[in-house]
Design a protein around this motif. Structure first.
Motif, PDB file in Angstrom:
ATOM      1  N   GLY A  13       0.728  -1.091  -0.025  1.00 39.11           N
ATOM      2  CA  GLY A  13      -0.153  -0.047   0.027  1.00 39.11           C
ATOM      3  C   GLY A  13       0.725   1.283  -0.151  1.00 39.11           C
ATOM      4  N   ARG A  65      -2.809  11.375   6.140  1.00 39.06           N
ATOM      5  CA  ARG A  65      -2.992   9.975   5.996  1.00 39.06           C
ATOM      6  C   ARG A  65      -2.619   9.002   7.152  1.00 39.06           C
ATOM      7  NH1 ARG A  65       0.004   5.476   2.462  1.00 39.06           N
ATOM      8  NH2 ARG A  65      -1.787   4.187   1.943  1.00 39.06           N
ATOM      9  N   ARG A  69      -5.065   7.261   9.705  1.00 34.35           N
ATOM     10  CA  ARG A  69      -5.255   5.792   9.989  1.00 34.35           C
ATOM     11  C   ARG A  69      -5.169   5.418  11.409  1.00 34.35           C
ATOM     12  NH1 ARG A  69      -1.391   3.985   4.952  1.00 34.35           N
ATOM     13  NH2 ARG A  69      -2.302   1.844   5.483  1.00 34.35           N
ATOM     14  N   ARG A 231      -8.536  12.007   2.799  1.00 35.68           N
ATOM     15  CA  ARG A 231      -9.325  11.484   1.770  1.00 35.68           C
ATOM     16  C   ARG A 231      -8.600  10.128   1.128  1.00 35.68           C
ATOM     17  NH1 ARG A 231     -13.021  14.562  -1.040  1.00 35.68           N
ATOM     18  NH2 ARG A 231     -13.170  12.756  -2.346  1.00 35.68           N
ATOM     19  N   TRP A 232      -7.157  10.422   1.132  1.00 33.18           N
ATOM     20  CA  TRP A 232      -6.646   9.158   0.488  1.00 33.18           C
ATOM     21  C   TRP A 232      -6.481   7.948   1.542  1.00 33.18           C
ATOM     22  CZ3 TRP A 232      -0.054   9.378   0.731  1.00 33.18           C
ATOM     23  CH2 TRP A 232       0.294   8.145   0.009  1.00 33.18           C
ATOM     24  N   GLN A 234      -8.970   7.281   3.568  1.00 29.23           N
ATOM     25  CA  GLN A 234     -10.421   6.851   3.165  1.00 29.23           C
ATOM     26  C   GLN A 234     -10.405   6.033   2.071  1.00 29.23           C
ATOM     27  OE1 GLN A 234     -12.415  10.612   3.886  1.00 29.23           O
ATOM     28  NE2 GLN A 234     -13.295   9.682   5.404  1.00 29.23           N
ATOM     29  N   GLU A 235      -9.580   6.190   1.112  1.00 30.67           N
ATOM     30  CA  GLU A 235      -9.710   5.534  -0.287  1.00 30.67           C
ATOM     31  C   GLU A 235     -10.650   6.296  -1.138  1.00 30.67           C
ATOM     32  OE1 GLU A 235      -9.657   1.402  -0.159  1.00 30.67           O
ATOM     33  OE2 GLU A 235      -7.719   0.953   0.704  1.00 30.67           O
ATOM     34  N   SER A 236     -10.827   7.598  -0.846  1.00 31.76           N
ATOM     35  CA  SER A 236     -11.877   8.515  -1.574  1.00 31.76           C
ATOM     36  C   SER A 236     -10.986   9.594  -2.176  1.00 31.76           C
ATOM     37  CB  SER A 236     -12.835   8.960  -0.460  1.00 31.76           C
ATOM     38  OG  SER A 236     -12.494   9.574   0.469  1.00 31.76           O
ATOM     39  N   GLN A 380      -4.789  -0.824   6.779  1.00 26.53           N
ATOM     40  CA  GLN A 380      -5.401  -0.432   5.679  1.00 26.53           C
ATOM     41  C   GLN A 380      -6.921  -0.079   5.777  1.00 26.53           C
ATOM     42  OE1 GLN A 380      -4.360   0.029   2.545  1.00 26.53           O
ATOM     43  NE2 GLN A 380      -2.233  -0.512   2.944  1.00 26.53           N
ATOM     44  N   SER A 382     -10.671   0.731   4.554  1.00 24.84           N
ATOM     45  CA  SER A 382     -11.786   0.234   3.463  1.00 24.84           C
ATOM     46  C   SER A 382     -12.398   1.131   2.733  1.00 24.84           C
ATOM     47  CB  SER A 382     -12.721  -0.814   4.043  1.00 24.84           C
ATOM     48  OG  SER A 382     -13.727  -1.179   3.167  1.00 24.84           O
ATOM     49  N   SER A 383     -12.691   1.311   1.530  1.00 24.72           N
ATOM     50  CA  SER A 383     -13.344   2.326   1.010  1.00 24.72           C
ATOM     51  C   SER A 383     -14.770   2.524   1.372  1.00 24.72           C
ATOM     52  CB  SER A 383     -13.404   2.221  -0.442  1.00 24.72           C
ATOM     53  OG  SER A 383     -13.863   0.974  -0.945  1.00 24.72           O
TER      54      SER A 383
END
Length: 442
Positions: A13, A65, A69, A231-232, A234-236, A380, A382-383
């Motif tokens: 990742g 980020r 997390r 946002r990164w 959050q995978e958004s 990690q 999840s979106s």
């Protein structure tokens, strides 16, 4: 070997090209600060954008980020505690640099035969040790070269407030407030604030001794970076889609700024329009140029990924210590310079070689400790995460969140314990160093 290394980073990742870009920024900053002929060649060669913008933005991006997390896994108290721990560690490094400046550089500069070093610390000689040391420790007095770390420290303090605040109100009010102060900064807010403060607090320090960077302006770039980092996490973050949409105007802006930079370098006076291009107040054209160059770099990922070579990645992953070490070599260069305007002959080559070597050795030494300090950032996200309240314009978290730590109750019960062997990063068989330690932020 380099290809295998990059693939390992992708599988965990990581974006090693971003670490490498931070490494490039560090080298760029060092070449700009060192008193050699290279400084003129690397000073904003691509337009009205420099290493400072990229370095601060990337540090904010990684900060957003990493600490989001941590928040997602351990909750707000743990995130705040770890963010403050990093802030205090950064402050400790700043105190060490101040101690070096006041205990080593000041006696050398006091002999009067090294004006470059003396001018760097002229407020110290003007007011005396007591006031200079006190106000430097309070981050009020920020000498040249030593004004970047205080800016980071202040920004980190406000980041520890902004991320929890976004839980309640979302990011939109925070970003609009940040933008509002950036606009005020373009019209002299820093000077007005300095005048007001000097009338109401018992200290007298010239504005130019409080650092070159206008914090009221640069905070906007920082908080945009933090938001994008969240946002990164959050995978958004559809950053590539945004870059593709902005490709044509980005090319136009970048080419225009590149040409204008060359014209200005040959003597064009900007006059009343100079504030649009100003570095220290982060003028509007400068912001547009940075955004345009960033968009073009995003679209050039097949090329930028090839820059993810081991030395640059290590520099980027140990950015805090490497940045501090490069300042020591800057002081050394000013000492060797004497009465000259810059070093000449073999001394330039020697200083550049020793500085870059010292930076690489520092990165190698601290890469493992930084991996340990920031090991919590590997989780990690999840979106489909429930943390949509931290996106711009989103609603607060609903009833499916446990207490104040934003951890869904079902996710805690279902998480499997990670095996100890899974936590060990890959090791380079030739050097024995960790190949892909967790990401860090300055």
């Amino acid at each position: 070997m380099a290809v295998k290394w990059r693939l390992i980073g992708v599988s965990t990742g990581r974006r090693l090209e971003l670490d490498a870009v931070r490494g490039v920024m560090l080298v760029w900053i060092a070449l700009t600060h060192l008193p050699t002929a290279a400084s003129a060649w690397v000073n904003q060669p691509f337009g009205f954008v420099g290493a400072a913008e990229g370095f601060i933005f990337l540090s904010a991006l990684f900060t957003g980020r990493i600490y989001f997390r941590i928040l997602e896994r351990d909750g707000y108290p743990a995130m705040t505690r770890k963010l403050w721990a990093r802030t205090l560690r950064l402050y400790g490094y700043h105190l060490l640099l101040l101690a070096f400046a006041f205990l080593v550089a000041v006696p050398i500069a006091s002999h009067g035969d090294r004006p470059g070093l003396h001018n760097l610390l002229d407020f110290y000689f003007m007011t005396g040790a007591r006031q200079a040391v006190t106000e430097a420790a309070l981050l009020i007095y920020r000498p040249p070269l030593l004004d970047i770390l205080p800016m980071y420290i202040i920004f980190l303090v406000f980041t520890s407030i902004a991320i929890p605040l976004a839980r309640s109100i979302g990011w939109k009010p925070i970003l609009w407030t940040s933008f509002f102060f950036w606009v005020l900064a373009q019209f002299g807010f820093r000077s007005a604030e300095h005048t007001f403060m000097m009338r109401n607090i018992p200290t007298r320090i010239p504005l130019n001794e409080m650092g070159s960077f206008d914090l009221w302006a640069w905070q906007f770039l920082w908080f945009v970076g933090v938001w994008l980092g969240v946002r990164w996490a959050q995978e958004s973050l559809p950053i590539e889609t945004w870059a593709r949409r902005a490709a044509v105007p980005a090319v136009v802006i970048a080419v225009f700024c590149f040409i204008m930079r060359r014209i200005v370098a040959h003597g064009l006076e900007l006059g009343a329009l100079e504030f649009l291009f100003d570095k220290w107040h982060l003028g509007p054209i400068r912001m547009l140029d940075f955004a345009a160059v960033a968009a073009l770099l995003i679209l050039s990922q097949p090329i930028t990924k090839t820059a993810a070579v081991r030395p640059l990645v290590l520099l980027g992953q140990s950015s805090l210590q490497v940045f501090c070490v490069h300042l020591l070599f800057c002081f050394a260069g000013l000492t060797l310079m004497g009465n000259a305007s810059m070093l000449n002959g073999w001394r330039q080559f020697a200083l550049l070689t020793i500085t870059l070597t010292g930076m690489l050795i520092t990165a190698r030494i601290f890469s493992k400790s930084e991996a340990k300090n920031e090991g919590q950032g590997k989780t990690q996200i999840s979106s489909r995460s429930n943390f949509t309240d931290l996106a711009v314009g989103s609603k607060p978290v609903g009833a499916d969140v446990v207490g104040r730590d934003l951890i869904p109750r079902t996710s805690r019960s279902s998480d499997k314990r990670v095996k100890e062997t899974d936590r060990v990063p890959p090791i380079d068989s030739q050097t024995g160093a960790s190949i892909c330690p967790p990401e860090i932020g300055l």
